[in-house]
Design an enzyme around this catalytic site. Sequence first.
Site, short mmCIF file in Angstrom:
data_model
loop_
_atom_site.label_atom_id
_atom_site.label_comp_id
_atom_site.label_asym_id
_atom_site.label_seq_id
_atom_site.Cartn_x
_atom_site.Cartn_y
_atom_site.Cartn_z
N ASP A 127 1.00 -1.27 0.06
CA ASP A 127 0.07 0.14 0.07
C ASP A 127 0.95 1.13 -0.08
OD1 ASP A 127 1.18 0.25 2.53
OD2 ASP A 127 -0.99 -0.03 3.49
N LYS A 128 0.17 2.29 0.17
CA LYS A 128 0.95 3.88 0.05
C LYS A 128 2.06 3.88 1.12
CE LYS A 128 -2.76 6.35 2.31
NZ LYS A 128 -3.49 5.26 2.72
#
Length: 381
Positions: A299-300
């Site tokens: 994810d980010k």
Amino acid sequence: MTDKQITGLTQAEVDPRIQNGQVNQAIDDQSKTATQLIRENVFTYFNLIFAILAVLLVFVGAWNDLTFLPVIVLNTIIGIVQELRAKKVLSKLNVMNATEIIAVRDGQEEKIPIEKLVQDDVVLLQTGDQIPADARVISGELRVNEALLTGESDEITKTKDAELMSGSFVVSGKAYAVLEKVGKDSYISKLTIEAKAMGSVEQSEMVRSINRLVKWVGIIIIPVGIALFSQSFFLNNIGLKRSITSMEAALIGMIPEGLYLLTTIALALAAMRLARQEVMLHDMKSVETLARVNVLCVDKTGTITEPKMAVEKAVSSKNFTGDLSSIIADFAKNMPADNATMKAIQAYFKDGTKTADSILPFTSVNKYSGVIFGNQTTLIG
């Protein structure tokens, strides 16, 4: 409840909690001891087959026929060494930063190592602190970043009676909180133990296939060995020693000990190369799992980088005529070192001389920080 009314626990209340194990020290139930790792690598079905054959050869004094033992010993040693190295690396995995926190005991505030905090301890949380255990706010207000736990960088305001999750960081504010879940019961400890957990089932498809082959070969060679020994000893009458050595020669060829050793060496070498690149493995067989990965999703907040920052140089714009380094140094001198960026700036720009009248700490909501000096000079970064 005002700050003056907060007295915290007394030493008489702390001692029974320590005796009952209600201490903020995570217990890694998933970790195997060195003895367990050695036992698992020594007492295998693969080693049992060769141990029996070795005992039979020793019994008849056929010492020259024990040349297969170094292969087995080397394979076992490599497995043990790699497992112990993996255990050592995993033991260092900790989401909590080892530090001290201000706790209230006997009505006095004192710095206490987080692993010595107990359940129901009252702690003072301020900007830059990492929350040491699951807690509840009893006085004050905080803005908390839970990105390390949830992946979301939003700042959450915590007021009285709000729950605080261990492992999250205080971005701004000041509050007193009572610890409700400590040690292995805290959320961050459960995450750490889960990250360290090693499955009991063999993860390597290659090793699992070889073990399956050895298992069936081990079953088959029992009647085959008995038949070969009976034929040599009872029918051909060639003597006990020659009967056992001829049987052993036939059976050894049926067991792929060379393939077993080759697989172990290949995995060990791959694990060593990854270790030099500071890649952490649960065990050396994780290399094969990594080789089977087609897509790695993050994810980010899952950027694969080194968690360090350093300032290389300061570059002025074309129209700037002042002393940029001096200005940044004054700015950094007055800002709290509560994030990696500011720590890097303060490590490089150390010559600040001015003291600010007020500061505005950086938050991900404002996207900037600032300082105001007495001559009404304002610096925003």
